[in-house]
Design a protein around this motif. Sequence first.
Motif, PDB file in Angstrom:
ATOM      1  N   GLY A  37       0.781  -1.228   0.000  1.00  0.00           N
ATOM      2  CA  GLY A  37       0.000   0.000   0.000  1.00  0.00           C
ATOM      3  C   GLY A  37       0.812   1.276   0.000  1.00  0.00           C
ATOM      4  N   ASP A  38       2.132   1.164  -0.108  1.00  0.00           N
ATOM      5  CA  ASP A  38       3.001   2.339  -0.156  1.00  0.00           C
ATOM      6  C   ASP A  38       3.036   2.861  -1.593  1.00  0.00           C
ATOM      7  OD1 ASP A  38       5.053   4.189  -0.192  1.00  0.00           O
ATOM      8  OD2 ASP A  38       6.496   2.917   0.858  1.00  0.00           O
ATOM      9  N   PRO A  39       2.660   4.132  -1.847  1.00  0.00           N
ATOM     10  CA  PRO A  39       2.669   4.661  -3.211  1.00  0.00           C
ATOM     11  C   PRO A  39       4.066   4.992  -3.733  1.00  0.00           C
ATOM     12  CG  PRO A  39       1.968   6.358  -1.673  1.00  0.00           C
ATOM     13  CD  PRO A  39       2.103   5.090  -0.868  1.00  0.00           C
ATOM     14  N   CYS A  40       5.084   4.803  -2.886  1.00  0.00           N
ATOM     15  CA  CYS A  40       6.480   5.020  -3.290  1.00  0.00           C
ATOM     16  C   CYS A  40       6.718   6.428  -3.834  1.00  0.00           C
ATOM     17  CB  CYS A  40       6.917   3.977  -4.323  1.00  0.00           C
ATOM     18  SG  CYS A  40       6.813   2.277  -3.728  1.00  0.00           S
ATOM     19  N   PRO A  41       6.399   7.450  -3.053  1.00  0.00           N
ATOM     20  CA  PRO A  41       6.588   8.824  -3.524  1.00  0.00           C
ATOM     21  C   PRO A  41       8.053   9.121  -3.824  1.00  0.00           C
ATOM     22  CG  PRO A  41       6.213   8.776  -1.155  1.00  0.00           C
ATOM     23  CD  PRO A  41       5.932   7.399  -1.658  1.00  0.00           C
ATOM     24  N   GLY A  42       8.277   9.816  -4.920  1.00  0.00           N
ATOM     25  CA  GLY A  42       9.635  10.193  -5.306  1.00  0.00           C
ATOM     26  C   GLY A  42      10.376   9.142  -6.096  1.00  0.00           C
ATOM     27  N   LEU A  43       9.864   7.923  -6.139  1.00  0.00           N
ATOM     28  CA  LEU A  43      10.553   6.840  -6.845  1.00  0.00           C
ATOM     29  C   LEU A  43       9.921   6.525  -8.196  1.00  0.00           C
ATOM     30  CD1 LEU A  43      11.254   4.387  -3.884  1.00  0.00           C
ATOM     31  CD2 LEU A  43      12.778   6.093  -4.883  1.00  0.00           C
ATOM     32  N   LEU A  44       8.640   6.842  -8.335  1.00  0.00           N
ATOM     33  CA  LEU A  44       7.916   6.605  -9.584  1.00  0.00           C
ATOM     34  C   LEU A  44       7.509   7.943 -10.194  1.00  0.00           C
ATOM     35  CD1 LEU A  44       5.487   3.817  -8.308  1.00  0.00           C
ATOM     36  CD2 LEU A  44       7.408   3.458  -9.865  1.00  0.00           C
ATOM     37  N   PRO A  45       7.573   8.077 -11.516  1.00  0.00           N
ATOM     38  CA  PRO A  45       6.984   9.264 -12.135  1.00  0.00           C
ATOM     39  C   PRO A  45       5.519   9.363 -11.712  1.00  0.00           C
ATOM     40  CG  PRO A  45       8.279   8.042 -13.739  1.00  0.00           C
ATOM     41  CD  PRO A  45       8.182   7.177 -12.511  1.00  0.00           C
ATOM     42  N   LEU A  46       5.018  10.573 -11.520  1.00  0.00           N
ATOM     43  CA  LEU A  46       3.666  10.755 -11.010  1.00  0.00           C
ATOM     44  C   LEU A  46       2.623  10.060 -11.888  1.00  0.00           C
ATOM     45  CD1 LEU A  46       3.782  14.497  -9.866  1.00  0.00           C
ATOM     46  CD2 LEU A  46       3.865  12.432  -8.440  1.00  0.00           C
ATOM     47  N   ALA A  47       2.808  10.144 -13.207  1.00  0.00           N
ATOM     48  CA  ALA A  47       1.841   9.523 -14.121  1.00  0.00           C
ATOM     49  C   ALA A  47       1.850   8.004 -13.987  1.00  0.00           C
ATOM     50  CB  ALA A  47       2.134   9.927 -15.561  1.00  0.00           C
ATOM     51  N   VAL A  48       3.008   7.434 -13.720  1.00  0.00           N
ATOM     52  CA  VAL A  48       3.113   5.983 -13.534  1.00  0.00           C
ATOM     53  C   VAL A  48       2.451   5.576 -12.220  1.00  0.00           C
ATOM     54  CG1 VAL A  48       4.709   4.051 -13.198  1.00  0.00           C
ATOM     55  CG2 VAL A  48       5.183   5.778 -14.949  1.00  0.00           C
ATOM     56  N   ALA A  49       2.698   6.339 -11.168  1.00  0.00           N
ATOM     57  CA  ALA A  49       2.069   6.045  -9.878  1.00  0.00           C
ATOM     58  C   ALA A  49       0.548   6.111  -9.994  1.00  0.00           C
ATOM     59  CB  ALA A  49       2.565   7.026  -8.825  1.00  0.00           C
ATOM     60  N   ALA A  50       0.047   7.091 -10.745  1.00  0.00           N
ATOM     61  CA  ALA A  50      -1.397   7.229 -10.925  1.00  0.00           C
ATOM     62  C   ALA A  50      -1.964   6.054 -11.727  1.00  0.00           C
ATOM     63  CB  ALA A  50      -1.701   8.556 -11.628  1.00  0.00           C
ATOM     64  N   TYR A  51      -1.218   5.606 -12.733  1.00  0.00           N
ATOM     65  CA  TYR A  51      -1.657   4.466 -13.550  1.00  0.00           C
ATOM     66  C   TYR A  51      -1.721   3.203 -12.698  1.00  0.00           C
ATOM     67  CZ  TYR A  51      -1.905   1.206 -17.497  1.00  0.00           C
ATOM     68  OH  TYR A  51      -2.295   0.223 -18.379  1.00  0.00           O
ATOM     69  N   ILE A  52      -0.707   2.986 -11.890  1.00  0.00           N
ATOM     70  CA  ILE A  52      -0.671   1.806 -11.020  1.00  0.00           C
ATOM     71  C   ILE A  52      -1.876   1.801 -10.085  1.00  0.00           C
ATOM     72  CG2 ILE A  52       0.577   0.759  -9.083  1.00  0.00           C
ATOM     73  CD1 ILE A  52       3.177   1.558 -10.538  1.00  0.00           C
ATOM     74  N   GLN A  53      -2.166   2.966  -9.519  1.00  0.00           N
ATOM     75  CA  GLN A  53      -3.299   3.065  -8.597  1.00  0.00           C
ATOM     76  C   GLN A  53      -4.622   2.852  -9.332  1.00  0.00           C
ATOM     77  OE1 GLN A  53      -3.609   6.803  -6.530  1.00  0.00           O
ATOM     78  NE2 GLN A  53      -5.032   5.990  -4.995  1.00  0.00           N
ATOM     79  N   ALA A  54      -4.764   3.472 -10.497  1.00  0.00           N
ATOM     80  CA  ALA A  54      -6.019   3.389 -11.241  1.00  0.00           C
ATOM     81  C   ALA A  54      -6.316   1.971 -11.717  1.00  0.00           C
ATOM     82  CB  ALA A  54      -6.004   4.349 -12.415  1.00  0.00           C
ATOM     83  N   HIS A  55      -5.250   1.201 -12.018  1.00  0.00           N
ATOM     84  CA  HIS A  55      -5.438  -0.153 -12.559  1.00  0.00           C
ATOM     85  C   HIS A  55      -5.184  -1.233 -11.514  1.00  0.00           C
ATOM     86  CE1 HIS A  55      -5.108   2.293 -16.192  1.00  0.00           C
ATOM     87  NE2 HIS A  55      -5.757   1.343 -16.808  1.00  0.00           N
ATOM     88  N   HIS A  56      -4.998  -0.813 -10.290  1.00  0.00           N
ATOM     89  CA  HIS A  56      -4.852  -1.750  -9.169  1.00  0.00           C
ATOM     90  C   HIS A  56      -3.740  -2.772  -9.413  1.00  0.00           C
ATOM     91  CE1 HIS A  56      -8.659  -0.038  -7.822  1.00  0.00           C
ATOM     92  NE2 HIS A  56      -9.198  -0.366  -8.995  1.00  0.00           N
ATOM     93  N   LEU A  57      -2.608  -2.285  -9.893  1.00  0.00           N
ATOM     94  CA  LEU A  57      -1.474  -3.169 -10.163  1.00  0.00           C
ATOM     95  C   LEU A  57      -0.672  -3.434  -8.879  1.00  0.00           C
ATOM     96  CD1 LEU A  57      -0.169  -1.621 -13.511  1.00  0.00           C
ATOM     97  CD2 LEU A  57      -1.846  -3.443 -13.189  1.00  0.00           C
ATOM     98  N   TYR A  58       0.014  -4.572  -8.858  1.00  0.00           N
ATOM     99  CA  TYR A  58       0.918  -4.956  -7.773  1.00  0.00           C
ATOM    100  C   TYR A  58       0.190  -5.074  -6.448  1.00  0.00           C
ATOM    101  CZ  TYR A  58       4.019  -3.399 -11.468  1.00  0.00           C
ATOM    102  OH  TYR A  58       4.620  -3.221 -12.694  1.00  0.00           O
ATOM    103  N   ARG A  59      -1.048  -5.490  -6.480  1.00  0.00           N
ATOM    104  CA  ARG A  59      -1.795  -5.681  -5.237  1.00  0.00           C
ATOM    105  C   ARG A  59      -2.005  -7.160  -4.954  1.00  0.00           C
ATOM    106  NH1 ARG A  59      -4.279  -0.964  -3.448  1.00  0.00           N
ATOM    107  NH2 ARG A  59      -2.847   0.722  -3.977  1.00  0.00           N
TER     108      ARG A  59
END
Length: 206
Positions: free
Chosen positions: A184-206
């Motif tokens: 559940g850690d969004p990994c701030p600063g490690l992923l481009p913001l658009a990639v982090a948003a895509y991961i969240q929107a598509h429920h990846l790596y859960r």
Amino acid sequence: MVRMRVALFGGTFDPIHRGHLALASAAASAFALDRVLFAPVGRQPLKAESPAATFADRLEMTRLAVASAADPSFAVSSVDAPRPDGAPNYTVDTLAALAREAPAATLFVLTGADSFLTLRNWRSPAQLLALAEWIVVSRPEFPLSEPQLAPLALTPAQRTRIHLLTTVHEDVSATELRRRLRAGDPCPGLLPLAVAAYIQAHHLYR
């Protein structure tokens, strides 16, 4: 006529992260690359496990990351898409395809030191060294020295086609990112913001 200098930057990109972008930027600057092709791989020949995300998701995350970087030398390629017959993607085939597409270009492969030191296990290593020059990144946790290259038994001519990049110190692990994302850690600063948003929107790596 000046030859285009094009680097293949292949990998699982599961997910792509800021370390990948920093590495590509450093390589482009150090070796005057005109183009860095980010090419997610369909199926790695030397890895038994499948990527956690689908190829389509990894390709889209790569597109988002490259767009966010706004570097005119960066491009995304599907040249290493999954094979219709399910066969592994071999780098020698990918380089041969790129050579056919851009016969006037000088080709490079951008890879990590740990991966490059397994080159003798790759398909057609001599042809790989003939098709492209290699930019080998010495990672912080995996420093590369000349004695470590000795087991590869490179000829003097082959050694001139190997270039070491030791100025990148982005210690980011995709394996660790996936672990943190699952927690559940969004990994701030490690992923481009658009990639982090895509991961969240598509429920990846859960």
